[in-house]
Write an enzyme that holds these catalytic residues in place. Structure first.
Site, PDB file in Angstrom:
ATOM      1  N   TYR A 168       0.829  -1.214   0.000  1.00 61.29           N
ATOM      2  CA  TYR A 168       0.000   0.000   0.000  1.00 61.29           C
ATOM      3  C   TYR A 168       0.863   1.264   0.000  1.00 61.29           C
ATOM      4  O   TYR A 168       0.462   2.301  -0.499  1.00 61.29           O
ATOM      5  CB  TYR A 168      -0.965  -0.029   1.190  1.00 61.29           C
ATOM      6  CG  TYR A 168      -2.195   0.813   0.993  1.00 61.29           C
ATOM      7  CD1 TYR A 168      -2.984   0.673  -0.128  1.00 61.29           C
ATOM      8  CD2 TYR A 168      -2.558   1.755   1.939  1.00 61.29           C
ATOM      9  CE1 TYR A 168      -4.124   1.448  -0.309  1.00 61.29           C
ATOM     10  CE2 TYR A 168      -3.695   2.524   1.776  1.00 61.29           C
ATOM     11  CZ  TYR A 168      -4.467   2.364   0.654  1.00 61.29           C
ATOM     12  OH  TYR A 168      -5.588   3.130   0.472  1.00 61.29           O
ATOM     13  N   LYS A 185      -3.666   8.078   3.396  1.00 60.25           N
ATOM     14  CA  LYS A 185      -4.881   7.757   4.162  1.00 60.25           C
ATOM     15  C   LYS A 185      -4.704   8.119   5.642  1.00 60.25           C
ATOM     16  O   LYS A 185      -5.646   8.549   6.292  1.00 60.25           O
ATOM     17  CB  LYS A 185      -5.254   6.284   4.004  1.00 60.25           C
ATOM     18  CG  LYS A 185      -5.743   5.933   2.610  1.00 60.25           C
ATOM     19  CD  LYS A 185      -7.005   6.685   2.236  1.00 60.25           C
ATOM     20  CE  LYS A 185      -7.510   6.215   0.881  1.00 60.25           C
ATOM     21  NZ  LYS A 185      -8.739   6.891   0.465  1.00 60.25           N
TER      22      LYS A 185
END
Length: 125
Positions: free
Chosen positions: A24, A31
């Site tokens: 990720y 995020k």
């Protein structure tokens, strides 16, 4: 959202902002920033009667997701370990938050993340 009299702001986030998720990478940092911004905006906009919340929907097959190396592996792991077998979504089938989160039924809900990821966030190894 009503500019002067109140309302609600809702954004999409992902568990990769809270925990290290393989592949990720920089999206996790983005995020995490978003997750923190939800809390600070909830504080800042609370005086204007504006609620700010996030929905964490698990992996969603979007254009941005295509750039994440190993995304299919992420999908299969979430599918395998979530409480329900329908964990992965597309933009069309992405889970919607309960209407009360945006309406008057949630007047005191702000600065929080609602997980709509088939229970994956609650699972251990």
């Amino acid at each position: 959202m009503e500019a002067a009299g109140g309302g609600s702001i809702l954004t999409m986030t992902y568990l990769g902002g809270e925990r290290a998720v393989p592949h990720y990478n920089v999206m996790g940092v983005a995020k995490a920033t978003l997750d923190s911004s939800v809390k600070y905006l909830a504080w800042d906009l609370g005086a204007k009667n504006i609620r700010v919340n996030a929905v964490s929907a698990g992996p969603v097959r979007t254009l941005a997701a295509r750039s994440i190396a190993g995304f299919p592996t992420m999908e299969s792991i979430v599918e395998e370990r979530s409480h329900r077998s329908t964990a992965t979504s597309t933009p069309k089938t992405s889970p919607e938050p309960p209407p009360t989160l945006l309406g008057d039924g949630a007047k005191k809900v702000t600065g929080t993340t609602l997980y709509v990821d088939s229970g994956y966030h609650a699972m251990g190894m």
